[in-house]
Design a protein around this motif. Structure first.
Motif, PDB file in Angstrom:
ATOM      1  N   TYR A 109      14.466  25.525 -28.123  1.00 45.79           N
ATOM      2  CA  TYR A 109      13.565  26.554 -28.667  1.00 45.79           C
ATOM      3  C   TYR A 109      12.439  25.917 -29.470  1.00 45.79           C
ATOM      4  O   TYR A 109      11.255  26.288 -29.303  1.00 45.79           O
ATOM      5  CB  TYR A 109      14.370  27.518 -29.544  1.00 45.79           C
ATOM      6  N   TRP A 122      14.391  29.730 -34.406  1.00 47.23           N
ATOM      7  CA  TRP A 122      15.225  28.730 -33.739  1.00 47.23           C
ATOM      8  C   TRP A 122      16.716  29.098 -33.781  1.00 47.23           C
ATOM      9  O   TRP A 122      17.499  28.608 -32.958  1.00 47.23           O
ATOM     10  CB  TRP A 122      15.023  27.356 -34.380  1.00 47.23           C
ATOM     11  N   VAL A 124      17.933  32.037 -33.115  1.00 52.62           N
ATOM     12  CA  VAL A 124      18.249  33.148 -32.201  1.00 52.62           C
ATOM     13  C   VAL A 124      19.135  32.714 -31.029  1.00 52.62           C
ATOM     14  O   VAL A 124      20.122  33.382 -30.726  1.00 52.62           O
ATOM     15  CB  VAL A 124      16.949  33.817 -31.697  1.00 52.62           C
ATOM     16  N   PRO A 125      18.835  31.580 -30.340  1.00 49.89           N
ATOM     17  CA  PRO A 125      19.652  31.249 -29.149  1.00 49.89           C
ATOM     18  C   PRO A 125      20.919  30.450 -29.456  1.00 49.89           C
ATOM     19  O   PRO A 125      21.553  29.956 -28.528  1.00 49.89           O
ATOM     20  CB  PRO A 125      18.682  30.414 -28.301  1.00 49.89           C
ATOM     21  N   THR A 318       9.744  34.102 -26.205  1.00 53.10           N
ATOM     22  CA  THR A 318      10.613  34.592 -25.124  1.00 53.10           C
ATOM     23  C   THR A 318      11.146  33.441 -24.285  1.00 53.10           C
ATOM     24  O   THR A 318      12.346  33.369 -23.998  1.00 53.10           O
ATOM     25  CB  THR A 318       9.839  35.568 -24.224  1.00 53.10           C
ATOM     26  N   VAL A 321      13.782  31.423 -26.181  1.00 47.45           N
ATOM     27  CA  VAL A 321      15.084  32.090 -26.255  1.00 47.45           C
ATOM     28  C   VAL A 321      15.785  32.036 -24.899  1.00 47.45           C
ATOM     29  O   VAL A 321      16.979  31.720 -24.811  1.00 47.45           O
ATOM     30  CB  VAL A 321      14.929  33.551 -26.729  1.00 47.45           C
ATOM     31  N   ALA A 371      22.631  37.129 -32.094  1.00 50.12           N
ATOM     32  CA  ALA A 371      21.240  36.821 -31.744  1.00 50.12           C
ATOM     33  C   ALA A 371      20.305  37.938 -32.200  1.00 50.12           C
ATOM     34  O   ALA A 371      19.255  37.689 -32.819  1.00 50.12           O
ATOM     35  CB  ALA A 371      21.120  36.606 -30.237  1.00 50.12           C
ATOM     36  N   VAL A 375      17.313  37.852 -35.090  1.00 49.52           N
ATOM     37  CA  VAL A 375      15.950  38.320 -34.803  1.00 49.52           C
ATOM     38  C   VAL A 375      15.454  39.202 -35.942  1.00 49.52           C
ATOM     39  O   VAL A 375      14.302  39.075 -36.407  1.00 49.52           O
ATOM     40  CB  VAL A 375      15.911  39.095 -33.469  1.00 49.52           C
ATOM     41  N   ALA A 388      11.253  38.374 -28.688  1.00 52.38           N
ATOM     42  CA  ALA A 388      12.545  37.699 -28.879  1.00 52.38           C
ATOM     43  C   ALA A 388      13.680  38.517 -28.278  1.00 52.38           C
ATOM     44  O   ALA A 388      14.583  37.971 -27.637  1.00 52.38           O
ATOM     45  CB  ALA A 388      12.794  37.454 -30.369  1.00 52.38           C
ATOM     46  N   ILE A 392      16.348  37.567 -25.335  1.00 52.11           N
ATOM     47  CA  ILE A 392      17.809  37.652 -25.445  1.00 52.11           C
ATOM     48  C   ILE A 392      18.396  38.360 -24.233  1.00 52.11           C
ATOM     49  O   ILE A 392      19.375  37.900 -23.631  1.00 52.11           O
ATOM     50  CB  ILE A 392      18.203  38.392 -26.744  1.00 52.11           C
TER      51      ILE A 392
END
Length: 598
Positions: A109, A122, A124-125, A318, A321, A371, A375, A388, A392
């Motif tokens: 990311y 960073w 989020v994933p 996007t 992620v 996740a 966000v 974002a 996901i």
């Protein structure tokens, strides 16, 4: 405990999916404006001039989700004290895999977003959604499901703990010292009550709610409170005394039924089980079927109109992620699994092959609950927020598809455990190479009309499923005898050889079949400490003649290889390889045919 957990989570996946679809439909319907308007409705409490108010979404994210993380704390506490995390060798591989499954996605990311407006996302994933992962596993039907799910659950527990630490450290905007001190005092009060063994639920509820409010006001996310309180809840194995008292109370009720006896029996049976386990049993359905789906309904609604999709397709947020979940998770978990196995830091929980592990790594890219949670903490810009969430959804769908493809391609023997390299090109023999002799482990009369020779492995789950079937056949057919020969598959079952050695030690005392039953009844617990405990129960010295017992096992293996055995369980009926189904009806039919043959 794990089996009940899997069942609840897998069932809750359907409800979670429905809530997600409903949120998407609502956010893209003609009434889309009402979606955000509804979740921004204020709701609060007032005490005189003092007021405490949050909008509905924050009550869900900061309030209800604390219960979700409380359950994670309960699960961590249970697994560390009584469950799979007791065995440090089993923790090492999924723990390192979890680290890899967080570091690599974060790196992927940041490679696309470093220095940009979306750099703060960073986190989020990095997280895996356990409920969706178990749901996908139920759909793809992994061939050795229990060890794989146990591995992924351990990975998910470590993953969740690390994610909560990241939320607390990196997504706390500012700290209010006074509120933080109050939170520390309330937490100390809860620990004191626990130390004094004061078990008054109202006291814990009042202190817990105060701790939640103080933590929220301090700036630290209150999910940390949930996991901390969950870890503090007592967990213990039922003591002999409590089991005895519970049994006496139940016996009294069955002898003289009455309301008083029923209440006493209920109270004593409940006290035999730890508060941790009772809370998990009561709260898991609420978490899986209510709390997490409501969270999805409140957070998964994202507009998918032409403009937002066009922006997402070129957005580094996007793409970061999506690639983090799809490629980063897969690569990180795969590498994190290979490293500890390569350097001998740990072992796998059972009969797992790389095709299954890679499939598990792929579906672990399904990031949803945590996740979406991050966000909401990472972004204030609505446009980046939307991009974002689209990432996901896309990344999770692609990860599920990749996992499904890998599972379809993975090596599978359909009910027999064997390493991939064990499948020969030549045609396998159908005749037992070494006839039954005096050194075999025999159960049944020497004059039996039907002799079943089983080549088995005490850690093989298919052998475990076959065990009660063979027991039933012996019970119904006194003219059938069973011979057990060892065939431990070391590349898949790291504890099978040790279990076989202990069974041979029991055989020296004339107690092979007793140990045989104990080992199959406790397949998930075959550590050296467990084996020594089973041996002590039968007054057996487990490691007295390891070399001699290993030689005895090797003779069984050699006879099996000469007979064309390549996986377990493999059966021979009256000296001929059995090729039918490993179920009661099929084996019984084969026995009847042999009994009736001349």
């Amino acid at each position: 405990m794990l089996r009940a957990f899997f069942k609840t989570e897998a069932g809750g996946t359907s409800v979670l999916l429905v809530a997600t679809v409903l949120a998407m439909v609502w956010a893209n319907s003609p009434w889309a404006d009402t979606y955000e308007a509804f979740w921004h409705l204020p709701m609060g409490l007032s005490f005189g001039d003092a007021q405490f108010s949050l909008d509905l979404r924050h009550w869900v994210n900061d309030g209800l989700m604390t219960v979700f993380f409380f359950l994670i704390g309960l699960e961590v506490s249970y697994e560390v004290r009584l469950g799979q995390l007791r065995d440090r060798r089993l923790i090492a591989v999924p723990a390192v895999a979890a680290f890899g499954g967080m570091l690599v996605p974060a790196g992927v990311y940041l490679a696309l977003n470093f220095g940009g407006p979306g750099a703060g996302g960073w986190g989020v994933p990095i997280a895996t959604d356990t409920a969706f992962v178990l749901g996908v596993l139920a759909v793809v039907g992994a061939r050795c499901p229990d060890p794989l799910r146990a591995f992924l659950l351990t990975l998910a527990i470590v993953d969740d703990v690390l994610a909560i630490m990241i939320i607390a450290i990196f997504y706390t905007a500012s700290l209010q010292v006074t509120a933080l001190v109050v939170a520390a005092v309330l937490l100390a009060a809860i620990v004191l009550l626990r130390w004094l063994k004061i078990w008054r639920a109202p006291a814990y509820i009042a202190l817990g709610f105060g701790l939640w409010v103080a933590t929220l006001e301090s700036g630290i996310h209150p999910t940390l409170v949930g996991i901390a309180l969950g870890i503090l809840v007592f967990v213990y194995a039922p003591s002999d005394q409590k089991l005895l008292l519970a049994g006496e109370a139940v016996q009294e009720f069955t002898t003289e039924p009455s309301a008083r006896a029923a209440r006493e029996a209920t109270r004593r049976v409940q006290r035999a089980v730890s508060v941790n386990e009772r809370l998990q049993l009561r709260l898991h359905p609420w978490s899986s079927y209510v709390i997490v789906p409501v969270f999805a309904l409140a957070n998964a609604g994202v507009r998918l109109d032409e403009e937002s999709l066009r922006a997402a397709m070129t957005s580094p947020v996007t793409l970061g992620v999506v690639l983090g979940l799809l490629i980063g998770k897969f690569a990180g978990i795969s590498l994190g699994t290979w490293l500890p196995l390569r350097f001998g830091w740990g072992i796998l929980p059972g009969n797992l092959v790389w095709g299954q592990l890679l499939g598990g790594a792929a579906v672990s890219g399904i990031g949803f609950t945590v996740a979406l949670f991050i966000v909401d903490l990472a972004f204030e810009d609505p446009a980046i927020h939307s991009q974002a969430k689209i990432g996901i959804l896309a990344g999770s769908l692609l990860s599920a598809a990749l996992g499904w493809v890998i599972f379809r391609l993975a090596w599978d023997r359909g009910g027999v455990c064997a390493p991939p390299e064990a499948e020969p090109d030549e045609e396998l023999p159908d005749v037992l190479s070494v006839p039954v002799g005096p050194d075999d482990h025999v159960r049944g009369p020497a004059s039996a009309k039907v002799t079943i020779v089983e080549y088995g492995d005490f850690e093989c789950p298919y052998c475990g499923r076959l065990h009660p079937i063979l027991e039933e056949i012996l019970r119904k057919n006194p003219d059938v005898r069973l011979i057990f020969r060892h065939f431990p598959i070391r590349t898949l079952h790291p504890r099978a050889t040790s279990a076989a050695i202990v069974s041979e030690a029991a055989a020296d005392q004339g107690r092979f079949w007793e140990m045989h039953a104990i080992l199959y009844d406790n397949q998930r617990f075959l550590t050296d400490a467990d084996l020594e405990h089973y041996a002590a129960e039968l007054d057996v010295s487990p490691w007295e003649d390891v070399a001699g017992h290993t030689s005895r096992i090797a003779l069984d293996e050699a006879s099996g290889k000469e007979s064309g055995v390549r996986g377990t369980p493999t059966l021979f009926l009256n000296g001929r390889r059995y090729k039918g189904g490993l179920d009661l009806q099929s084996i019984s039919r084969a026995v009847e045919e042999l009994r009736g043959s001349p």
